[in-house]
Design a protein around this motif. Structure first.
Motif, PDB file in Angstrom:
ATOM      1  N   PRO A 320       8.508  -8.776  -8.769  1.00 23.13           N
ATOM      2  CA  PRO A 320       7.149  -8.474  -9.387  1.00 23.13           C
ATOM      3  C   PRO A 320       6.017  -9.399  -8.730  1.00 23.13           C
ATOM      4  O   PRO A 320       4.818  -8.965  -9.178  1.00 23.13           O
ATOM      5  CB  PRO A 320       7.452  -8.721 -10.921  1.00 23.13           C
ATOM      6  CG  PRO A 320       8.326  -9.833 -10.893  1.00 23.13           C
ATOM      7  CD  PRO A 320       9.349  -9.382  -9.580  1.00 23.13           C
ATOM      8  N   GLY A 321       6.480 -10.229  -8.174  1.00 23.51           N
ATOM      9  CA  GLY A 321       5.166 -11.302  -7.598  1.00 23.51           C
ATOM     10  C   GLY A 321       4.947 -12.264  -8.161  1.00 23.51           C
ATOM     11  O   GLY A 321       5.500 -12.611  -9.337  1.00 23.51           O
ATOM     12  N   HIS A 322       4.372 -13.375  -7.527  1.00 20.58           N
ATOM     13  CA  HIS A 322       3.950 -14.648  -7.932  1.00 20.58           C
ATOM     14  C   HIS A 322       3.064 -14.604  -8.876  1.00 20.58           C
ATOM     15  O   HIS A 322       1.937 -14.148  -8.914  1.00 20.58           O
ATOM     16  CB  HIS A 322       3.631 -15.799  -6.658  1.00 20.58           C
ATOM     17  CG  HIS A 322       3.381 -16.908  -7.182  1.00 20.58           C
ATOM     18  ND1 HIS A 322       4.408 -17.975  -7.837  1.00 20.58           N
ATOM     19  CD2 HIS A 322       2.162 -17.558  -7.137  1.00 20.58           C
ATOM     20  CE1 HIS A 322       3.391 -18.964  -8.199  1.00 20.58           C
ATOM     21  NE2 HIS A 322       2.289 -19.040  -7.881  1.00 20.58           N
ATOM     22  N   VAL A 323       3.358 -15.430 -10.220  1.00 18.40           N
ATOM     23  CA  VAL A 323       2.463 -15.703 -11.094  1.00 18.40           C
ATOM     24  C   VAL A 323       1.647 -16.951 -11.026  1.00 18.40           C
ATOM     25  O   VAL A 323       2.482 -18.058 -11.231  1.00 18.40           O
ATOM     26  CB  VAL A 323       2.960 -15.591 -12.610  1.00 18.40           C
ATOM     27  CG1 VAL A 323       2.145 -15.689 -13.711  1.00 18.40           C
ATOM     28  CG2 VAL A 323       3.699 -14.146 -12.666  1.00 18.40           C
ATOM     29  N   LYS A 333      16.677 -11.219 -11.360  1.00 16.60           N
ATOM     30  CA  LYS A 333      17.277  -9.986 -10.615  1.00 16.60           C
ATOM     31  C   LYS A 333      16.218  -8.913 -11.005  1.00 16.60           C
ATOM     32  O   LYS A 333      15.300  -8.951 -12.025  1.00 16.60           O
ATOM     33  CB  LYS A 333      18.498  -9.565 -11.323  1.00 16.60           C
ATOM     34  CG  LYS A 333      19.495 -10.769 -11.332  1.00 16.60           C
ATOM     35  CD  LYS A 333      20.956 -10.365 -12.118  1.00 16.60           C
ATOM     36  CE  LYS A 333      21.923 -11.309 -11.720  1.00 16.60           C
ATOM     37  NZ  LYS A 333      23.137 -10.885 -12.732  1.00 16.60           N
ATOM     38  N   THR A 334      16.131  -8.123 -10.027  1.00 13.59           N
ATOM     39  CA  THR A 334      15.232  -6.980 -10.224  1.00 13.59           C
ATOM     40  C   THR A 334      15.837  -5.443 -10.120  1.00 13.59           C
ATOM     41  O   THR A 334      15.009  -4.568  -9.907  1.00 13.59           O
ATOM     42  CB  THR A 334      14.479  -6.956  -8.821  1.00 13.59           C
ATOM     43  OG1 THR A 334      15.322  -6.883  -7.576  1.00 13.59           O
ATOM     44  CG2 THR A 334      13.690  -8.344  -8.685  1.00 13.59           C
ATOM     45  N   MET A 354       4.570 -11.088 -21.775  1.00 13.94           N
ATOM     46  CA  MET A 354       5.429 -12.130 -21.331  1.00 13.94           C
ATOM     47  C   MET A 354       6.840 -11.732 -20.986  1.00 13.94           C
ATOM     48  O   MET A 354       7.717 -12.592 -20.338  1.00 13.94           O
ATOM     49  CB  MET A 354       5.420 -13.342 -22.461  1.00 13.94           C
ATOM     50  CG  MET A 354       4.112 -13.823 -22.681  1.00 13.94           C
ATOM     51  SD  MET A 354       3.324 -14.533 -21.461  1.00 13.94           S
ATOM     52  CE  MET A 354       4.227 -15.963 -20.898  1.00 13.94           C
ATOM     53  N   ALA A 355       7.240 -10.450 -21.040  1.00 10.80           N
ATOM     54  CA  ALA A 355       8.434  -9.962 -20.619  1.00 10.80           C
ATOM     55  C   ALA A 355       8.405  -8.440 -20.025  1.00 10.80           C
ATOM     56  O   ALA A 355       7.660  -7.788 -20.745  1.00 10.80           O
ATOM     57  CB  ALA A 355       9.406 -10.050 -21.897  1.00 10.80           C
ATOM     58  N   ILE A 356       8.988  -8.428 -18.978  1.00  9.05           N
ATOM     59  CA  ILE A 356       8.876  -6.920 -18.330  1.00  9.05           C
ATOM     60  C   ILE A 356      10.237  -6.479 -18.055  1.00  9.05           C
ATOM     61  O   ILE A 356      11.313  -7.344 -17.930  1.00  9.05           O
ATOM     62  CB  ILE A 356       8.021  -7.006 -17.188  1.00  9.05           C
ATOM     63  CG1 ILE A 356       8.631  -7.897 -15.995  1.00  9.05           C
ATOM     64  CG2 ILE A 356       6.843  -7.321 -17.316  1.00  9.05           C
ATOM     65  CD1 ILE A 356       7.913  -7.772 -14.661  1.00  9.05           C
ATOM     66  N   THR A 357      10.655  -4.954 -17.987  1.00  6.05           N
ATOM     67  CA  THR A 357      11.730  -4.516 -17.754  1.00  6.05           C
ATOM     68  C   THR A 357      11.842  -3.618 -16.716  1.00  6.05           C
ATOM     69  O   THR A 357      10.870  -2.806 -16.600  1.00  6.05           O
ATOM     70  CB  THR A 357      12.506  -3.821 -19.160  1.00  6.05           C
ATOM     71  OG1 THR A 357      12.285  -4.906 -20.021  1.00  6.05           O
ATOM     72  CG2 THR A 357      13.696  -3.349 -19.005  1.00  6.05           C
ATOM     73  N   CYS A 358      12.920  -3.659 -15.699  1.00  6.21           N
ATOM     74  CA  CYS A 358      13.024  -2.745 -14.780  1.00  6.21           C
ATOM     75  C   CYS A 358      13.270  -1.435 -15.169  1.00  6.21           C
ATOM     76  O   CYS A 358      14.417  -1.269 -15.705  1.00  6.21           O
ATOM     77  CB  CYS A 358      14.047  -3.333 -13.711  1.00  6.21           C
ATOM     78  SG  CYS A 358      14.039  -2.122 -12.171  1.00  6.21           S
ATOM     79  N   GLN A 359      12.562  -0.343 -14.868  1.00  6.91           N
ATOM     80  CA  GLN A 359      12.828   1.292 -15.420  1.00  6.91           C
ATOM     81  C   GLN A 359      13.678   2.001 -14.450  1.00  6.91           C
ATOM     82  O   GLN A 359      13.744   1.776 -13.242  1.00  6.91           O
ATOM     83  CB  GLN A 359      11.687   1.707 -15.584  1.00  6.91           C
ATOM     84  CG  GLN A 359      10.933   1.038 -16.851  1.00  6.91           C
ATOM     85  CD  GLN A 359       9.442   1.685 -17.131  1.00  6.91           C
ATOM     86  OE1 GLN A 359       9.287   2.331 -18.109  1.00  6.91           O
ATOM     87  NE2 GLN A 359       8.534   1.675 -16.093  1.00  6.91           N
ATOM     88  N   SER A 367       3.217  -4.846 -16.043  1.00  7.07           N
ATOM     89  CA  SER A 367       2.831  -5.822 -14.996  1.00  7.07           C
ATOM     90  C   SER A 367       3.008  -7.238 -15.336  1.00  7.07           C
ATOM     91  O   SER A 367       2.965  -7.495 -16.610  1.00  7.07           O
ATOM     92  CB  SER A 367       1.149  -5.978 -14.408  1.00  7.07           C
ATOM     93  OG  SER A 367       0.832  -4.437 -14.205  1.00  7.07           O
ATOM     94  N   PRO A 368       3.364  -8.114 -14.536  1.00 10.07           N
ATOM     95  CA  PRO A 368       3.500  -9.516 -14.936  1.00 10.07           C
ATOM     96  C   PRO A 368       2.395 -10.028 -15.527  1.00 10.07           C
ATOM     97  O   PRO A 368       1.145  -9.397 -15.432  1.00 10.07           O
ATOM     98  CB  PRO A 368       3.732 -10.400 -13.476  1.00 10.07           C
ATOM     99  CG  PRO A 368       4.220  -9.164 -12.571  1.00 10.07           C
ATOM    100  CD  PRO A 368       3.625  -8.068 -13.001  1.00 10.07           C
TER     101      PRO A 368
END
Length: 591
Positions: A320-323, A333-334, A354-359, A367-368
């Motif tokens: 998802p990219g650097h924060v 894992k992605t 603060m949490a994202i899920t791969c769909q 977004s992050p």
């Protein structure tokens, strides 16, 4: 024949031009004929007349039409009369020992060409080589130039051709061959017939001809693409047939399946061995997997499936990219279904999830988050800093992202941009932080006490600007000529414009001094005060005295003009006793 005789014959020919009923146009004329006519009136133009033009019959011919010069013949001669003109005749003859082979007379036609073919002179009692017949061969020896009377030649057809007519010719005593009737016709092949689900392209079914076959769309040719008629009258090659194009079944990819459809988008059952041209294969993957390759493939004319093999790969949303100012706290894992959690660093706040899920569609559901740094209390010179609640910052040391402070300038200072007194914290940096600069002067600089004595001038009320004082004529400045704007107030003492005066001039002996005013003149005593700028004095002598010098003086910038040294005098008057003449000259005598 000379030119005069030729002209005479042409004139006679033109004068005797009448329609010849026996001169008619033949039906099998092998040349292009000129315009048909019955009389001269049918022809347009003065140079065209109605003449008999051989097998073309009565035609409109130019009377000066000419043919090209006739070439001479080997071992013979030609005589042309009249010379190369229309209807001229070329008569051929051969030398002794030779006989004429061809026409003995040729005529100049209306189209400017000589009729018939030029003859040749052949040796008497000998025949030339036999004539050429298409696709036929004579049995004579090649290279033989002459044949004896009575010699016979037999023609045979080439392979693939059948003879038609009499195939023997003989040499006559006039040096000519008997007329031949043989023709060599190509052998015929039977009709090869048609093919199912295809078409043929064909001309004649004879020797050397071809028949080409093509199949309809969705079918493939098996056998020879073309058949050729050979010299035996048979077709060479195997007559083809058109079979449906078929493609093999495709294997189901791992974690997926293949679904087949026909051209009408109707579902095809999987229990087939093969599929037809134009059928489609669609690949579907299980949940959490995606197609890599071509999702749809078509059975092509080459009995192969179009495109590339497809496979089902697990869905991967990618990193998802650097924060900045943050980190991922869960295992990285992605792939499909994975959940990533984030945490922001100290002295920062977050914005977003603060949490994202791969769909399933290969994308993260959010977004992050943004980890936004706090800002420390800003330092602004000559100012006090307040919070958004109008409180002094006091013990507050940090401000969150999007919080703002209010800047208030100290006495003697003002905001550089008076409309901008707030500054927002943006990820650790204050945006457009206001600044305090020395304040301008709110009021005008002080004017002179007596406005009629001078003027005050200034161009700006900003810090550092100056106001300048100037006195009118007749006044003198007392004090400093300028005041200066310093941090909101005018610094310096206001000067004064003092009138400039002239000293008491004193009186004159045997006379009086008068002060000239707006209402008249007044006696000016020696004990009166000093006089101001532009004041005027007048001088007047007592009785018995007269004025010698200027009648008055004016006070100009503190000095009398004319000055005291030039003031007038009162001198006694003198009276004459009598008037006398000396000759014509007049004179006075005084006492």
């Amino acid at each position: 024949m000379n030119a005069t005789l030729a002209s005479l014959l042409l004139s006679i020919l033109l004068a005797s031009c009448v329609v010849d009923a026996s001169c008619t146009r033949k039906l099998d004329v092998k040349r292009k004929c000129l315009k048909k006519c019955n009389s001269n009136s049918d022809c347009r133009g003065r140079k065209k007349k109605c003449f008999c033009d051989g097998d073309c019959g009565m035609s409109c011919v130019r009377h000066n039409r000419k043919c090209k010069e006739v070439l001479s013949i080997l071992h013979g001669a030609v005589d042309v009369k009249p010379y190369n003109r229309f209807n001229a005749k070329a008569r051929y003859s051969c030398d002794e020992g030779y006989t004429l082979n061809g026409p003995d007379v040729r005529v100049c036609r209306g189209d400017g060409k000589w009729g018939l073919t030029a003859p040749s002179c052949e040796i008497e009692g000998k025949c030339p080589p036999p004539p050429h017949i298409s696709h036929a061969k004579p049995d004579s020896l090649p290279g033989r130039k002459y044949f004896n009377v009575g010699d016979r030649i037999y023609y045979s057809c080439e392979i693939g051709y059948d003879p038609e007519g009499f195939s023997i010719i003989a040499c006559l005593d006039n040096g000519l061959w008997t007329k031949h009737t043989i023709k060599c016709n190509p052998k015929a092949c039977p009709d090869p017939g048609h093919i199912h689900n295809g078409v043929r392209q064909v001309g004649d079914f004879v020797y050397m001809s071809k028949v080409n076959f093509t199949c309809n769309e969705g079918y493939q040719l098996h056998g020879s693409q073309s058949l050729k008629c050979n010299s035996s009258g048979k077709w060479e090659g195997v007559k083809p047939h058109c079979l449906p194009i078929k493609c093999p079944l495709l294997k189901n990819p791992s974690n997926g399946e293949v679904v087949y459809w026909n051209r009408n988008r109707k579902y095809i059952k999987k229990n087939l061995i093969s599929l037809k041209y134009g059928d489609k294969a669609t690949f579907n993957c299980m949940r959490g997997f995606e197609i890599k390759g071509d999702r749809e493939r078509i059975c092509s004319a080459n009995e192969r499936w179009s495109g590339e093999s497809a496979r089902c790969a697990i869905v991967d949303c990618g990193y998802p990219g650097h924060v900045p100012h943050g980190m991922i706290t869960s295992p990285i894992k992605t792939t499909f279904g994975v959940k990533l959690t984030f945490r922001c660093a100290n002295r920062s706040t977050h914005k977003g999830h603060m949490a994202i899920t791969c769909q399933e569609n290969g994308r993260w559901d959010h977004s992050p988050p943004l980890c936004l740094k706090q800002c420390t209390v800003p330092k602004v010179r000559h100012a006090k800093v307040y919070t958004s609640h109008n409180d002094n910052v006091g013990i507050v040391q940090y401000f969150n992202h999007d919080n703002y402070v209010v800047i208030s300038c100290k006495k003697g200072y003002a905001l550089e941009n008076r409309h901008k007194k707030k500054s927002f914290c943006n990820n650790g940096t204050w945006e457009d932080l206001p600044s305090c600069v020395p304040a301008p002067c709110a009021r005008r600089p002080p004017s002179l006490e007596n406005l009629e004595s001078g003027v005050m001038r200034f161009n700006s009320n900003q810090h550092g600007a100056e106001a300048k004082y100037e006195c009118f004529s007749g006044f003198i400045l007392k004090g400093h000529p300028t005041v200066k704007c310093q941090k909101g107030r005018w610094v310096g003492h206001r000067p004064r414009c003092i009138p400039i005066v002239c000293e008491q001039p004193g009186g004159i002996r045997n006379g009086l001094v008068y002060l000239v005013g707006k209402m008249g003149r007044y006696k000016y005593e020696e004990y009166t005060n000093r006089r101001r700028h532009t004041d005027q004095l007048e001088f007047e002598c007592n009785s018995g005295y007269k004025l010698q010098g200027p009648r008055g003086t004016t006070c100009i910038n503190g000095k009398w003009s004319p000055d005291k040294s030039s003031f007038p005098k009162c001198v006694p008057k003198m009276h004459p006793l009598f008037i006398g003449y000396q000759g014509k000259r007049k004179f006075h005598t005084f006492f």
